[in-house]
Design an enzyme around this catalytic site. Structure first.
Site, PDB file in Angstrom:
ATOM      1  N   GLY A 109     -10.896   6.627  -4.499  1.00 26.57           N
ATOM      2  CA  GLY A 109      -9.713   7.067  -3.761  1.00 26.57           C
ATOM      3  C   GLY A 109      -8.522   6.154  -4.019  1.00 26.57           C
TER       4      GLY A 109
ATOM      5  N   VAL B  59      -6.818   4.092  -1.961  1.00 24.94           N
ATOM      6  CA  VAL B  59      -6.964   2.739  -1.416  1.00 24.94           C
ATOM      7  C   VAL B  59      -8.174   2.031  -2.035  1.00 24.94           C
ATOM      8  CG1 VAL B  59      -7.378   1.404   0.687  1.00 24.94           C
ATOM      9  CG2 VAL B  59      -5.787   3.346   0.726  1.00 24.94           C
TER      10      VAL B  59
ATOM     11  N   THR C 137      -9.602  13.676   3.596  1.00 30.09           N
ATOM     12  CA  THR C 137      -8.148  13.561   3.758  1.00 30.09           C
ATOM     13  C   THR C 137      -7.405  14.877   3.527  1.00 30.09           C
ATOM     14  OG1 THR C 137      -7.994  12.798   1.472  1.00 30.09           O
ATOM     15  CG2 THR C 137      -8.048  11.098   3.173  1.00 30.09           C
TER      16      THR C 137
ATOM     17  N   THR D 273      -4.989   6.808  10.610  1.00 34.28           N
ATOM     18  CA  THR D 273      -3.819   7.599  10.228  1.00 34.28           C
ATOM     19  C   THR D 273      -2.798   7.772  11.356  1.00 34.28           C
ATOM     20  OG1 THR D 273      -3.144   9.846   9.597  1.00 34.28           O
ATOM     21  CG2 THR D 273      -5.206   9.660  10.787  1.00 34.28           C
ATOM     22  N   ASP D 274      -1.552   7.935  10.951  1.00 40.30           N
ATOM     23  CA  ASP D 274      -0.473   8.269  11.893  1.00 40.30           C
ATOM     24  C   ASP D 274      -0.707   9.628  12.548  1.00 40.30           C
ATOM     25  OD1 ASP D 274      -0.165   9.454   9.358  1.00 40.30           O
ATOM     26  OD2 ASP D 274       2.010   9.610   9.544  1.00 40.30           O
TER      27      ASP D 274
ATOM     28  N   TYR E  95      -7.961  17.062  11.298  1.00 42.08           N
ATOM     29  CA  TYR E  95      -7.993  15.793  10.562  1.00 42.08           C
ATOM     30  C   TYR E  95      -7.690  14.618  11.502  1.00 42.08           C
ATOM     31  CZ  TYR E  95      -6.209  12.009   7.594  1.00 42.08           C
ATOM     32  OH  TYR E  95      -5.964  10.787   7.017  1.00 42.08           O
TER      33      TYR E  95
ATOM     34  N   TRP F  15       1.360   8.296   5.002  1.00 40.76           N
ATOM     35  CA  TRP F  15       2.011   8.771   3.775  1.00 40.76           C
ATOM     36  C   TRP F  15       1.676   7.882   2.565  1.00 40.76           C
ATOM     37  CZ3 TRP F  15       7.681  10.745   4.888  1.00 40.76           C
ATOM     38  CH2 TRP F  15       7.677  11.541   6.035  1.00 40.76           C
TER      39      TRP F  15
HETATM   40  N1  LIG Z   1      -3.522   9.752   1.933  1.00 33.21           N
HETATM   41  C1  LIG Z   1      -2.702   9.557   2.961  1.00 33.21           C
HETATM   42  O1  LIG Z   1      -1.514   9.941   2.918  1.00 33.21           O
HETATM   43  C2  LIG Z   1      -3.169   8.827   4.180  1.00 33.21           C
HETATM   44  C3  LIG Z   1      -2.301   8.731   5.288  1.00 33.21           C
HETATM   45  C4  LIG Z   1      -2.738   8.044   6.415  1.00 33.21           C
HETATM   46  C5  LIG Z   1      -3.989   7.472   6.446  1.00 33.21           C
HETATM   47  N2  LIG Z   1      -4.826   7.600   5.378  1.00 33.21           N
HETATM   48  C6  LIG Z   1      -6.164   7.008   5.467  1.00 33.21           C
HETATM   49  O2  LIG Z   1      -6.273   5.996   4.473  1.00 33.21           O
HETATM   50  C7  LIG Z   1      -7.621   5.926   4.007  1.00 33.21           C
HETATM   51  C8  LIG Z   1      -7.644   6.000   2.502  1.00 33.21           C
HETATM   52  O3  LIG Z   1      -7.024   7.230   2.113  1.00 33.21           O
HETATM   53  P1  LIG Z   1      -6.815   7.609   0.574  1.00 33.21           P
HETATM   54  O4  LIG Z   1      -5.521   8.305   0.481  1.00 33.21           O
HETATM   55  O5  LIG Z   1      -7.128   6.428  -0.287  1.00 33.21           O
HETATM   56  O6  LIG Z   1      -7.980   8.711   0.422  1.00 33.21           O
HETATM   57  P2  LIG Z   1      -8.372   9.543  -0.882  1.00 33.21           P
HETATM   58  O7  LIG Z   1      -7.564   9.127  -2.054  1.00 33.21           O
HETATM   59  O8  LIG Z   1      -8.400  10.972  -0.469  1.00 33.21           O
HETATM   60  O9  LIG Z   1      -9.862   9.045  -1.155  1.00 33.21           O
HETATM   61  C9  LIG Z   1     -10.897   9.361  -0.269  1.00 33.21           C
HETATM   62  C10 LIG Z   1     -12.205   8.899  -0.866  1.00 33.21           C
HETATM   63  O10 LIG Z   1     -13.245   9.308   0.030  1.00 33.21           O
HETATM   64  C11 LIG Z   1     -14.277   9.877  -0.768  1.00 33.21           C
HETATM   65  N3  LIG Z   1     -15.054  10.864  -0.030  1.00 33.21           N
HETATM   66  C12 LIG Z   1     -14.617  12.018   0.520  1.00 33.21           C
HETATM   67  N4  LIG Z   1     -15.654  12.695   1.026  1.00 33.21           N
HETATM   68  C13 LIG Z   1     -16.773  11.959   0.776  1.00 33.21           C
HETATM   69  C14 LIG Z   1     -18.162  12.143   1.052  1.00 33.21           C
HETATM   70  N5  LIG Z   1     -18.641  13.232   1.682  1.00 33.21           N
HETATM   71  N6  LIG Z   1     -19.016  11.181   0.658  1.00 33.21           N
HETATM   72  C15 LIG Z   1     -18.575  10.093  -0.001  1.00 33.21           C
HETATM   73  N7  LIG Z   1     -17.283   9.849  -0.291  1.00 33.21           N
HETATM   74  C16 LIG Z   1     -16.393  10.795   0.101  1.00 33.21           C
HETATM   75  C17 LIG Z   1     -13.545  10.534  -1.919  1.00 33.21           C
HETATM   76  O11 LIG Z   1     -14.438  10.797  -2.972  1.00 33.21           O
HETATM   77  P3  LIG Z   1     -14.303  12.178  -3.786  1.00 33.21           P
HETATM   78  O12 LIG Z   1     -12.902  12.194  -4.316  1.00 33.21           O
HETATM   79  O13 LIG Z   1     -15.342  12.060  -4.840  1.00 33.21           O
HETATM   80  O14 LIG Z   1     -14.546  13.259  -2.802  1.00 33.21           O
HETATM   81  C18 LIG Z   1     -12.504   9.480  -2.242  1.00 33.21           C
HETATM   82  O15 LIG Z   1     -13.031   8.456  -3.063  1.00 33.21           O
HETATM   83  C19 LIG Z   1      -8.370   7.040   4.723  1.00 33.21           C
HETATM   84  O16 LIG Z   1      -9.022   6.524   5.850  1.00 33.21           O
HETATM   85  C20 LIG Z   1      -7.284   7.985   5.159  1.00 33.21           C
HETATM   86  O17 LIG Z   1      -7.661   8.736   6.309  1.00 33.21           O
HETATM   87  C21 LIG Z   1      -4.435   8.256   4.241  1.00 33.21           C
END
Ligand SMILES: NC(=O)c1ccc[n+]([C@@H]2O[C@H](COP(=O)([O-])OP(=O)(O)OC[C@H]3O[C@@H](n4cnc5c(N)ncnc54)[C@H](OP(=O)(O)O)[C@@H]3O)[C@@H](O)[C@H]2O)c1
Length: 289
Positions: free
Chosen positions: A12, A14, A63, A102-103, A126, A151
């Site tokens: 992902g 992060v 996400t 998350t926000d 979510y 974001w």
């Molecule tokens: N993206 C945003 O804008 C945002 C905003 C606020 C907070 N956050 C929080 O920040 C954190 C990191 O977000 P990010 O944007 O880095 O997320 P991301 O890029 O969507 O990555 C999520 C990761 O979780 C893995 N995952 C999903 N389902 C899974 C499952 N069933 N088993 C094992 N792994 C699984 C994905 O693997 P696959 O790709 O193989 O499914 C991916 O490696 C999260 O807690 C998110 O809620 C994100």
């Protein structure tokens, strides 16, 4: 002491940033979907018990904000049940834990940046499942650190910056972007730095808001992205951005109109300085992906 770090969400945004950083502390076991499916609680528990980490970082999450509306059970398993299991196992092992939130846990009707102790009120599945995860993590392991952010962008994975640049690459020269949702774009690298600082300095457990500094709308963010693109790619056709209302861009999940997070609690730790989101954007994309 050499640490043993278990990182979930290797591929992902992060997770990709966190992995090399944590290698400074010791051995990193970085896992993704193919290694263990977080919907399988027994497999997750067994994995943690066999690896016996001293530090557990959960950068994995469901996400897909809109898709979550039609897959609430899957979102709940990944965003609430899995982090709860991780926290229980970390407590059993005496391991430190960092988790992300998350926000979208906030209702978005505020008029000043949200503080960590403000009432929550998610508008969709979510946000609700992420909030349930936060509460479950802290119940099982009050020393856990939860970095609540917004974001997120990075050169990896799916995010708004990459979507805007892709549309421009595909030849779009005019885009309509929502201008009545306010928040703060945040570099995934800041979130990885924050997690490392949290464990290195053993900061007190609880929720911390961690975003880049400043605020904007998705429209303002798009304008900044295309201004940077125009500097990096002066010969490319310019892209104009038209501000529109949320009502003109219907989505399955409702989003908070205002989700700027107050970072004072994090700043008071005096650890990782939060650059402005504009600086973070330029640092993250010194060239186009
Ligand atoms: N993206 C945003 O804008 C945002 C905003 C606020 C907070 N956050 C929080 O920040 C954190 C990191 O977000 P990010 O944007 O880095 O997320 P991301 O890029 O969507 O990555 C999520 C990761 O979780 C893995 N995952 C999903 N389902 C899974 C499952 N069933 N088993 C094992 N792994 C699984 C994905 O693997 P696959 O790709 O193989 O499914 C991916 O490696 C999260 O807690 C998110 O809620 C994100």
């Amino acid at each position: 002491m050499t640490e043993r770090i278990l990182l979930f969400g290797r591929g992902g945004q992060v997770g990709t940033e966190a992995r090399p950083l944590f290698e400074r502390l010791g051995e990193v076991v970085a896992l993704d979907h193919d290694d263990v499916d977080l919907r399988n609680v027994d497999a997750l528990r067994e994995t943690i018990r066999s690896i016996r980490p001293t530090i557990l970082v959960n950068a994995a999450a469901y996400t897909a904000v809109d898709k979550a509306e039609s897959e609430p059970e899957t979102a709940r398993a990944i965003n609430a049940a899995a982090p709860a299991t991780m926290a229980e196992e970390a407590a059993r092992l005496g391991a430190q834990m960092v988790h992300y939130s998350t926000d979208y846990v906030y209702p978005g009707d505020g008029t000043r940046p949200y503080r960590e102790d403000d009432p929550t009120g998610p508008l969709g599945v979510y946000g609700q499942t992420k909030l349930d995860g936060d509460l479950a993590v802290l119940e099982a392991l009050p020393e856990a650190v939860i970095l609540r952010t917004s974001w997120v962008f990075s050169p990896h994975g799916h995010n708004f910056v990459k979507t805007m640049l892709r549309l421009a690459d595909e030849g779009r020269t005019h885009l309509r972007v929502v201008a009545d949702q306010r928040g703060t774009p945040t570099a995934a690298s800041l979130l990885a730095d924050g997690a490392l600082a949290a464990v290195e300095h053993c900061i007190p457990g609880g929720v911390y808001h961690l975003t880049n500094a400043g605020e904007t709308t998705w429209y303002g963010f798009a304008e900044a992205i295309f201004a940077a693109r125009a500097r990096l790619l002066p010969e490319a056709p310019p892209v104009t951005v038209e501000p529109i209302a949320t009502a003109d861009y219907p989505t399955l999940a409702r989003r908070p109109a205002y989700s700027v997070l107050d970072g004072a609690k994090w700043d008071a730790l005096g650890r990782v300085v939060r650059a402005s989101w504009r600086d973070a954007l330029l640092q993250t994309f010194p060239t186009l992906p």
